[in-house]
Scaffold this active site. Structure first.
Site, PDB file in Angstrom:
ATOM      1  N   GLU A 180      38.413  36.107  33.819  1.00  0.00           N
ATOM      2  CA  GLU A 180      37.281  35.783  33.597  1.00  0.00           C
ATOM      3  C   GLU A 180      37.075  36.532  32.147  1.00  0.00           C
ATOM      4  OE1 GLU A 180      34.424  37.234  36.289  1.00  0.00           O
ATOM      5  OE2 GLU A 180      34.107  34.955  37.017  1.00  0.00           O
ATOM      6  N   GLU A 260      36.472  29.874  41.979  1.00  0.00           N
ATOM      7  CA  GLU A 260      35.572  30.944  42.603  1.00  0.00           C
ATOM      8  C   GLU A 260      34.296  30.007  43.015  1.00  0.00           C
ATOM      9  OE1 GLU A 260      34.453  34.474  40.703  1.00  0.00           O
ATOM     10  OE2 GLU A 260      36.507  35.218  40.542  1.00  0.00           O
TER      11      GLU A 260
END
EC number: 3.2.1.23
Length: 645
Positions: A180, A260
């Site tokens: 991320e 995710e």
């Protein structure tokens, strides 16, 4: 003899015709993965080996396999394996290669998220705290000091992983680079290029490297790099079509991937326990699979932040010991309604394994365990800090005294007589919680961003002690460089306090060696001073299959840390919640000897005023928030969802 040697070489993978045919890659023309030359779509679930005892790895993996999963996804926390610079631990619960082999034996592929940064609601996002010994270090960037440490670590980790790559006969099909990164302020493409080159150097050119970012063009802007396959993350209720269109902005061709897909959400002390309905999770999962997407469910089992491993978010709020996550498998690995709802959805899109699913493990209520006070932290200081204090004119941080987790005692003397005189920290310098005592008389608590001043009473020359707790380093965003301890000066009235004695506390070693009773004399407020309590219990005889898993509750206790048979179970804080019980896996219990319980109560114990005990129960309580903070909860759910977990 030659034939035998040839057979051994084949088994070892040298020249093996089976191994040479194995391949995993991306077919951009047909927007899919290719496994052994054939189109492939994976359905995966996150399982952090660092949050589940090795004793239970097989049980959890089998349950994941029986749910219909093709793969698991796991993070590698750098600080879990290199606690001190150059000292590596891959044994026991840290034996990553055994975990990978076990997944392979069960028939699960592995998506490895190797770091160096992982987030994961893990202390400092997996980065070792000792990196901060270089105070000017710029984490997650091209900073030379940071890259040098990363290069050394990856030079240890990645060669171990190479043999487990799919094309080399192992289960690892993909490896994530960083995590991320589009949510981080640095936006340093040279850093990503460096990692890309480093990973290829150690793993070869055939390995599929990927990145993960929130499903927005803004977050993908700084998180992606040509040659690293860009995937996205988003949760239940999201617009699946729009989310995958944002992935297409970064990757016009190739497989659709949600790395995710959130089956639940994280918790913080003082916030409500996060719950997401099974029906909503199942509905969005079905939409992802109907789009032909690959998906990893985060988490499939959450597990536990044993010891000091929990992280924190900003504005500062630490995560609790439980990482249950409202996942399909509970913190204790139990089958849930959500597990079966997900299994039903997967069965609509592929054939799932037939046969019995391993059952939830039985739990046993061992009952109340009386505790007795051993002594205060002051009483036991020589045992807890055998090397003695470090002297400094002004306070030093945890890393400056090479204490990376747990607790440090800061001591100075009151410069004058004080009656309700304000003690406060400039620049919000209590990281994270300080328990203040003057010559054995508790004065109260200072807490980061919450309680920054406290009135002090005492005589000139009296010892002023602050037991400072590191409650977990920030794991997400620009504040990963989270220094602990007294990170700025303390002021008494208008005077800056000086001449400190700083005691790094090695509590885990002292507990494992057995604390000797040094209880001080009677003091009306002694049960409000940070103190240790111990007790023991035996496993009942005549009952088959004991010991079993259990949970421990803390009736009348306030906040602290607990060890069972020397194993650091984690933090308890029933007065703030939402977690009232801690999971106790059966593998840390013994049936042939007494089981020892050690409690460090930091604020106020029930002992003296009422019955002094902890209680083992057979059901968890994770959702009893007693100190709800609605204003900050919105930050961690709505504002960051679905771009951050």
């Amino acid at each position: 003899m030659f034939a035998l040697l040839l057979l051994q070489l084949l088994h070892a993978g040298f020249g093996s015709p089976v191994t040479s045919q194995r391949s995993f890659g991306i077919d951009y023309a047909h927007n899919c993965f290719l496994k052994d030359g054939k189109p492939f779509r994976y359905i995966s679930g996150s399982f952090h080996y660092s949050r589940v005892p090795r004793y239970y790895w097989k049980d959890r993996l089998l349950k994941m396999k029986m749910a219909g999963l093709d793969a698991i996804q796991t993070y590698v926390p750098w600080n879990f394996h290199e606690v001190e610079p150059g000292v590596y631990n891959f044994a026991g619960d840290r034996d990553l290669e055994s975990f990978l082999r076990l997944a392979d034996e069960i028939g699960l592929l592995v998506i490895l998220r190797a770091g160096p940064y992982i987030c994961a609601e893990w202390d400092m996002g997996g980065l070792p705290a000792w990196l901060l010994e270089k105070e000017t270090i710029a984490l997650r960037s091209s900073d030379a000091d940071y890259l040098a440490a990363v290069e050394r670590w990856m030079g240890v980790l990645l060669p171990k992983m190479k043999v487990h790559l799919y094309q080399n006969g192992g289960p690892i099909i993909m490896v994530q680079v960083e995590n991320e990164y589009g949510s981080y302020f640095a936006c340093d493409f040279d850093y990503l290029r460096y990692l890309q080159s480093l990973f290829h150097q150690h793993l070869g050119d055939e390995v599929v490297l990927f990145t993960t970012d929130g499903a927005s063009k803004f977050l993908l802007r700084c998180g992606t790099l040509q040659g690293l396959y860009s995937t996205v993350d988003f949760g239940p209720g999201a617009n699946v079509t729009a989310s995958f269109l944002n992935q297409r902005h970064a990757e016009p061709n190739g497989p659709l991937v949600n790395s995710e897909f959130y089956t639940g959400w994280l918790d913080h002390w003082g916030h409500r326990h996060s719950v997401i309905s099974s029906s909503l999770v199942a509905k969005t999962l079905s939409e992802i699979l109907a789009h032909g997407g690959n998906v990893n469910m985060y988490m499939f089992i959450g597990g536990t932040n044993f010891g000091y491993w929990n992280g924190a978010n900003m504005p500062y709020a630490a995560q609790p010991t439980s990482y249950d996550y409202d996942a399909p498998l509970s913190e204790a690995g139990d089958l849930t309604k959500k597990y079966f709802a997900i299994r039903e959805v997967i069965a609509m899109y592929k054939t799932i394994p037939q046969g019995p699913i391993p059952p939830s493990t039985p739990k046993f209520a061992y009952g109340e365990v009386p505790l007795k006070k051993v002594g205060t932290v002051r009483d036991l200081l020589n045992d807890l800090s055998p090397s003695g204090p470090i002297k400094s004119t002004y306070p030093l941080t945890f890393v400056q005294v090479k204490q990376y987790v747990g607790y440090v005692l800061y001591r100075t003397k009151l410069p004058r007589n004080c009656t309700e005189e304000p003690l406060y920290s400039t620049l919000n310098g209590i990281h994270d919680r300080a328990y203040v005592v003057v010559d054995g008389i508790p004065q109260g608590v200072l807490e980061r961003s919450r309680i920054v001043a406290l009135n002090i009473t005492g005589s000139a020359g009296a010892h002023l002690d602050l037991l400072v707790e590191n409650m977990g380093r920030v794991n997400f965003g620009r504040y990963n460089n989270d220094f602990k301890g007294l990170v700025s000066n303390l002021t008494l009235g208008n005077e800056t306090l000086a001449d400190w004695e700083i005691y790094p506390l090695d509590i885990d070693t002292a507990v494992s060696q057995g604390l000797k009773n040094k209880r001080s004399g009677g003091n009306g407020s002694s049960n409000e001073e940070p103190s240790f309590y111990t007790g023991s219990f035996s496993i009942p005889s005549g009952i088959p299959d004991l010991p079993q898993d259990t949970y421990i509750a803390f009736p009348g206790w306030t906040k602290g840390q607990i060890w069972i048979n020397g194993f650091n179970l984690g933090r308890y804080w029933p007065t703030r919640g939402p977690q009232l019980t801690l999971f106790v896996p059966s593998n840390i219990l013994v049936s042939s000897f007494l089981n020892n319980v050690t409690v460090l109560e930091l604020e106020k114990s029930p002992c003296g005023a009422q019955k002094c005990f902890v209680e083992f129960v057979d059901k968890p309580v994770l959702n009893a928030t007693l100190h709800y903070e609605s204003s900050t909860e919105k930050l961690f759910t709505k504002d960051l969802w679905p771009n951050h977990r």
